[in-house]
Design a protein around this motif. Structure first.
Motif, PDB file in Angstrom:
ATOM      1  N   ASP A 247       0.858  -1.192   0.000  1.00 45.31           N
ATOM      2  CA  ASP A 247       0.000   0.000   0.000  1.00 45.31           C
ATOM      3  C   ASP A 247       0.891   1.238   0.000  1.00 45.31           C
ATOM      4  O   ASP A 247       1.047   1.908   1.011  1.00 45.31           O
ATOM      5  CB  ASP A 247      -0.905  -0.021   1.230  1.00 45.31           C
ATOM      6  CG  ASP A 247      -1.969   1.053   1.171  1.00 45.31           C
ATOM      7  OD1 ASP A 247      -2.153   1.649   0.085  1.00 45.31           O
ATOM      8  OD2 ASP A 247      -2.620   1.297   2.189  1.00 45.31           O
TER       9      ASP A 247
ATOM     10  N   LYS B 299       2.248   4.801  -2.252  1.00 44.05           N
ATOM     11  CA  LYS B 299       2.129   5.760  -3.354  1.00 44.05           C
ATOM     12  C   LYS B 299       3.487   6.395  -3.628  1.00 44.05           C
ATOM     13  O   LYS B 299       3.912   6.474  -4.759  1.00 44.05           O
ATOM     14  CB  LYS B 299       1.106   6.850  -3.026  1.00 44.05           C
ATOM     15  CG  LYS B 299      -0.288   6.351  -2.832  1.00 44.05           C
ATOM     16  CD  LYS B 299      -0.852   5.793  -4.100  1.00 44.05           C
ATOM     17  CE  LYS B 299      -2.270   5.315  -3.859  1.00 44.05           C
ATOM     18  NZ  LYS B 299      -2.762   4.507  -4.939  1.00 44.05           N
TER      19      LYS B 299
ATOM     20  N   CYS C 276       2.854   6.224   4.686  1.00 38.42           N
ATOM     21  CA  CYS C 276       1.459   6.406   5.120  1.00 38.42           C
ATOM     22  C   CYS C 276       0.725   5.069   5.189  1.00 38.42           C
ATOM     23  O   CYS C 276      -0.075   4.850   6.102  1.00 38.42           O
ATOM     24  CB  CYS C 276       0.732   7.352   4.173  1.00 38.42           C
ATOM     25  SG  CYS C 276       1.272   9.064   4.310  1.00 38.42           S
TER      26      CYS C 276
ATOM     27  N   ASN D  45      -7.498   3.652   7.875  1.00 36.40           N
ATOM     28  CA  ASN D  45      -7.505   3.632   6.425  1.00 36.40           C
ATOM     29  C   ASN D  45      -6.316   4.449   5.916  1.00 36.40           C
ATOM     30  O   ASN D  45      -6.059   5.557   6.401  1.00 36.40           O
ATOM     31  CB  ASN D  45      -8.820   4.220   5.919  1.00 36.40           C
ATOM     32  CG  ASN D  45      -9.007   4.055   4.435  1.00 36.40           C
ATOM     33  OD1 ASN D  45      -8.111   3.604   3.729  1.00 36.40           O
ATOM     34  ND2 ASN D  45     -10.186   4.423   3.968  1.00 36.40           N
TER      35      ASN D  45
ATOM     36  N   THR E 252      -5.943   6.022   3.122  1.00 38.07           N
ATOM     37  CA  THR E 252      -6.371   7.269   2.488  1.00 38.07           C
ATOM     38  C   THR E 252      -6.557   8.368   3.521  1.00 38.07           C
ATOM     39  O   THR E 252      -6.204   9.527   3.276  1.00 38.07           O
ATOM     40  CB  THR E 252      -7.679   7.044   1.707  1.00 38.07           C
ATOM     41  OG1 THR E 252      -7.492   5.963   0.790  1.00 38.07           O
ATOM     42  CG2 THR E 252      -8.077   8.285   0.944  1.00 38.07           C
TER      43      THR E 252
ATOM     44  N   ARG F  63      -3.082   9.583   4.506  1.00 44.08           N
ATOM     45  CA  ARG F  63      -2.524  10.418   3.430  1.00 44.08           C
ATOM     46  C   ARG F  63      -3.165  11.802   3.412  1.00 44.08           C
ATOM     47  O   ARG F  63      -2.492  12.813   3.213  1.00 44.08           O
ATOM     48  CB  ARG F  63      -2.724   9.738   2.087  1.00 44.08           C
ATOM     49  CG  ARG F  63      -1.837   8.552   1.893  1.00 44.08           C
ATOM     50  CD  ARG F  63      -1.975   7.969   0.491  1.00 44.08           C
ATOM     51  NE  ARG F  63      -1.210   6.757   0.425  1.00 44.08           N
ATOM     52  CZ  ARG F  63      -1.738   5.535   0.385  1.00 44.08           C
ATOM     53  NH1 ARG F  63      -3.052   5.382   0.364  1.00 44.08           N
ATOM     54  NH2 ARG F  63      -0.973   4.478   0.350  1.00 44.08           N
ATOM     55  N   LEU F  64      -4.468  11.847   3.615  1.00 43.11           N
ATOM     56  CA  LEU F  64      -5.170  13.123   3.650  1.00 43.11           C
ATOM     57  C   LEU F  64      -4.694  13.986   4.814  1.00 43.11           C
ATOM     58  O   LEU F  64      -4.470  15.193   4.658  1.00 43.11           O
ATOM     59  CB  LEU F  64      -6.680  12.884   3.746  1.00 43.11           C
ATOM     60  CG  LEU F  64      -7.579  14.113   3.723  1.00 43.11           C
ATOM     61  CD1 LEU F  64      -7.450  14.828   2.393  1.00 43.11           C
ATOM     62  CD2 LEU F  64      -9.019  13.706   3.961  1.00 43.11           C
TER      63      LEU F  64
END
Length: 74
Positions: free
Chosen positions: A10, A12, A17, A27, A29, A32-33
Motif C-alpha cells: 500500500d 504511493k 502512510c 484507512n 487514504t 494520506r489526507l
C-alpha cells in the motif's frame, strides 16, 4: 507488539502512510489526507519530516511466497 514498517503493498511514494495506517489500524487514504493537510498548514515542514522518517523506518519484510511451496510427491 506490532512494529512500524513502510508498506510494500500500500504505497504511493514511499509506503510510509500505508505503514502508519497498518500500524494504527486506520484507512491509508485517511492518513494520506492528514499528511497533505498537515503539509499545507506547516508550510512544508511536514514533507521534510516525511522524507527523513522514510529514510529511518525500514520497509516491511517479505512475507511467505505463495508460489514457492514445496510439495512432496510419492
Amino acid at each position: 507488539m506490532n512494529r512500524l514498517y513502510r508498506s510494500r503493498t500500500d504505497n504511493k511514494m514511499t509506503g510510509l502512510c500505508g505503514g502508519i495506517a497498518d500500524w494504527l489500524g486506520l484507512n491509508a487514504t485517511l492518513v494520506r489526507l492528514l499528511v497533505v493537510i498537515a503539509a499545507f498548514c506547516s508550510f512544508g515542514t511536514t514533507m521534510l519530516l516525511y522524507f527523513i522518517v522514510s529514510l529511518v523506518i525500514p520497509k516491511a519484510p517479505y512475507g511467505p511466497n505463495p508460489y514457492n511451496q514445496s510439495y512432496t510427491t510419492y
